[in-house]
Design a protein around this motif. Sequence first.
Motif, PDB file in Angstrom:
ATOM      1  N   ALA A   1       0.837  -1.208   0.000  1.00 11.88           N
ATOM      2  CA  ALA A   1       0.000   0.000   0.000  1.00 11.88           C
ATOM      3  C   ALA A   1       0.868   1.252   0.000  1.00 11.88           C
ATOM      4  CB  ALA A   1      -0.888  -0.011   1.232  1.00 11.88           C
ATOM      5  N   PRO A   2       0.364   2.366  -0.551  1.00 13.06           N
ATOM      6  CA  PRO A   2       1.156   3.601  -0.611  1.00 13.06           C
ATOM      7  C   PRO A   2       1.564   4.070   0.774  1.00 13.06           C
ATOM      8  CG  PRO A   2      -0.913   3.830  -1.840  1.00 13.06           C
ATOM      9  CD  PRO A   2      -0.978   2.542  -1.080  1.00 13.06           C
ATOM     10  N   GLN A   3       2.799   4.517   0.902  1.00 11.46           N
ATOM     11  CA  GLN A   3       3.301   5.010   2.182  1.00 11.46           C
ATOM     12  C   GLN A   3       3.328   6.538   2.213  1.00 11.46           C
ATOM     13  OE1 GLN A   3       4.200   2.796   4.764  1.00 11.46           O
ATOM     14  NE2 GLN A   3       3.140   1.452   3.348  1.00 11.46           N
TER      15      GLN A   3
ATOM     16  N   ILE B   1      -0.402   8.105 -11.927  1.00  6.78           N
ATOM     17  CA  ILE B   1       0.254   9.027 -10.998  1.00  6.78           C
ATOM     18  C   ILE B   1      -0.442   8.976  -9.638  1.00  6.78           C
ATOM     19  CG2 ILE B   1       0.751  11.466 -10.512  1.00  6.78           C
ATOM     20  CD1 ILE B   1       1.032  11.838 -13.570  1.00  6.78           C
ATOM     21  N   VAL B   2      -1.768   8.975  -9.667  1.00  6.19           N
ATOM     22  CA  VAL B   2      -2.543   8.990  -8.424  1.00  6.19           C
ATOM     23  C   VAL B   2      -2.422   7.670  -7.663  1.00  6.19           C
ATOM     24  CG1 VAL B   2      -4.868   9.185  -7.444  1.00  6.19           C
ATOM     25  CG2 VAL B   2      -4.180  10.686  -9.308  1.00  6.19           C
ATOM     26  N   THR B   3      -2.477   6.548  -8.387  1.00  8.40           N
ATOM     27  CA  THR B   3      -2.536   5.244  -7.707  1.00  8.40           C
ATOM     28  C   THR B   3      -1.177   4.603  -7.446  1.00  8.40           C
ATOM     29  OG1 THR B   3      -2.794   4.077  -9.825  1.00  8.40           O
ATOM     30  CG2 THR B   3      -4.813   4.750  -8.679  1.00  8.40           C
ATOM     31  N   LEU B   4      -0.141   4.949  -8.232  1.00  5.00           N
ATOM     32  CA  LEU B   4       1.135   4.238  -8.103  1.00  5.00           C
ATOM     33  C   LEU B   4       2.262   5.046  -7.471  1.00  5.00           C
ATOM     34  CD1 LEU B   4       1.166   2.244 -11.471  1.00  5.00           C
ATOM     35  CD2 LEU B   4       0.605   1.397  -9.194  1.00  5.00           C
ATOM     36  N   ASN B   5       2.127   6.378  -7.390  1.00  9.44           N
ATOM     37  CA  ASN B   5       3.173   7.169  -6.747  1.00  9.44           C
ATOM     38  C   ASN B   5       3.275   6.778  -5.269  1.00  9.44           C
ATOM     39  OD1 ASN B   5       5.118   9.353  -6.546  1.00  9.44           O
ATOM     40  ND2 ASN B   5       3.568  10.413  -5.345  1.00  9.44           N
ATOM     41  N   GLY B   6       4.466   6.376  -4.834  1.00  6.95           N
ATOM     42  CA  GLY B   6       4.676   5.965  -3.455  1.00  6.95           C
ATOM     43  C   GLY B   6       4.483   4.477  -3.219  1.00  6.95           C
TER      44      GLY B   6
ATOM     45  N   GLY C   1      10.174  -3.279  -1.735  1.00  2.30           N
ATOM     46  CA  GLY C   1      10.424  -2.496  -0.528  1.00  2.30           C
ATOM     47  C   GLY C   1      10.893  -1.078  -0.754  1.00  2.30           C
ATOM     48  N   GLN C   2      10.879  -0.612  -1.999  1.00  2.00           N
ATOM     49  CA  GLN C   2      11.368   0.734  -2.302  1.00  2.00           C
ATOM     50  C   GLN C   2      10.249   1.547  -2.963  1.00  2.00           C
ATOM     51  OE1 GLN C   2      15.561   0.930  -3.344  1.00  2.00           O
ATOM     52  NE2 GLN C   2      15.046   2.097  -5.174  1.00  2.00           N
ATOM     53  N   PRO C   3       9.901   2.734  -2.399  1.00  2.00           N
ATOM     54  CA  PRO C   3       8.778   3.506  -2.962  1.00  2.00           C
ATOM     55  C   PRO C   3       9.146   4.171  -4.286  1.00  2.00           C
ATOM     56  CG  PRO C   3       9.802   4.733  -1.178  1.00  2.00           C
ATOM     57  CD  PRO C   3      10.500   3.405  -1.232  1.00  2.00           C
ATOM     58  N   ILE C   4       8.360   3.917  -5.308  1.00  3.46           N
ATOM     59  CA  ILE C   4       8.628   4.544  -6.606  1.00  3.46           C
ATOM     60  C   ILE C   4       8.012   5.941  -6.650  1.00  3.46           C
ATOM     61  CG2 ILE C   4       8.867   2.403  -7.912  1.00  3.46           C
ATOM     62  CD1 ILE C   4       5.960   2.746  -8.865  1.00  3.46           C
ATOM     63  N   LYS C   5       8.606   6.812  -7.450  1.00  3.42           N
ATOM     64  CA  LYS C   5       8.072   8.158  -7.650  1.00  3.42           C
ATOM     65  C   LYS C   5       7.492   8.214  -9.061  1.00  3.42           C
ATOM     66  CE  LYS C   5      10.507  11.742  -6.540  1.00  3.42           C
ATOM     67  NZ  LYS C   5      11.674  12.645  -6.422  1.00  3.42           N
TER      68      LYS C   5
ATOM     69  N   LYS D   1      14.082   6.583   0.676  1.00  2.28           N
ATOM     70  CA  LYS D   1      13.351   5.648   1.534  1.00  2.28           C
ATOM     71  C   LYS D   1      11.941   6.146   1.863  1.00  2.28           C
ATOM     72  CE  LYS D   1      17.388   3.524   3.711  1.00  2.28           C
ATOM     73  NZ  LYS D   1      18.157   3.349   4.955  1.00  2.28           N
ATOM     74  N   THR D   2      11.817   7.450   2.138  1.00  2.00           N
ATOM     75  CA  THR D   2      10.509   7.981   2.545  1.00  2.00           C
ATOM     76  C   THR D   2       9.756   8.652   1.408  1.00  2.00           C
ATOM     77  OG1 THR D   2      11.420  10.141   3.168  1.00  2.00           O
ATOM     78  CG2 THR D   2      11.421   8.424   4.862  1.00  2.00           C
ATOM     79  N   GLY D   3      10.471   9.008   0.334  1.00  2.18           N
ATOM     80  CA  GLY D   3       9.832   9.722  -0.768  1.00  2.18           C
ATOM     81  C   GLY D   3       9.559  11.185  -0.447  1.00  2.18           C
ATOM     82  N   ARG D   4      10.140  11.682   0.646  1.00  2.00           N
ATOM     83  CA  ARG D   4       9.908  13.067   1.047  1.00  2.00           C
ATOM     84  C   ARG D   4      11.146  13.939   0.799  1.00  2.00           C
ATOM     85  NH1 ARG D   4       5.135  13.208   3.573  1.00  2.00           N
ATOM     86  NH2 ARG D   4       4.361  11.319   4.586  1.00  2.00           N
ATOM     87  N   SER D   5      10.926  15.248   0.802  1.00  5.82           N
ATOM     88  CA  SER D   5      12.016  16.199   0.577  1.00  5.82           C
ATOM     89  C   SER D   5      13.085  16.075   1.655  1.00  5.82           C
ATOM     90  CB  SER D   5      11.457  17.628   0.570  1.00  5.82           C
ATOM     91  OG  SER D   5      12.510  18.575   0.623  1.00  5.82           O
TER      92      SER D   5
END
Length: 211
Positions: A24-26, A99-104, A109-113, A166-170
């Motif tokens: 599930a998206p993180q 973009i809406v359903t797969l980002n993150g 084990g690695q979140p895609i952008k 790892k987190t997909g954040r800035s």
Amino acid sequence: MQQQRLKQPAMMQQSLYHPGLLAAPQIEPILSGNLPPGFDSSTCRSVYVGNIHPQVTEPLLQEVFSSNGPIEGCKLIRKEKSSYGFVDFFDRRCAALAIVTLNGRHLFGQPIKVNWAYASSQREDTSGHFNIFVGDLSPEVTDATLFACFSVYSSCSDARVMWDQKTGRSRGFGFVSFRNQQDAQSAINDLNGKWLGSRQIRCNWATKGNL
């Protein structure tokens, strides 16, 4: 025969959403994302996929994204730590849905952008340009926000926020490129300590250590 046909979609569903591959998206999907000013997504049918785990293959990438609609093409560019790729859909709405359903989403084990694909045609080569480091960025600042801030200088050519894989954040900092050295120096002098979003930014010349 009919029973076999009934089984097939279930098997496809099982392989696509294998718990080891796709969780599930993180992180929250970024709808506007890091888009250059003036980019028109209404005509775009391609998405950029970043932070791809080295074990992901091109067929797997195609399988994951085809859950959103028919795919015209899929290209995976392999890098040592994390690869990236481009997926072309026949229909723009399918690209938007991806973009809406797969980002993150997590692949191995690695979140895609996932975002609109624009880098190949709308970003120029900045390897010979003058780069400055911008620190203390607010979490909500994207490439487009950063570019808008520095584009008051006419030779500003690119702006990139660095992201945590790892987190997909800035990661709270980024880099801005200029064709003209004086513009880069002026940006450092004028914008260091100025507010961007909810924080005061720090500007300095980029060094090899932080590039």
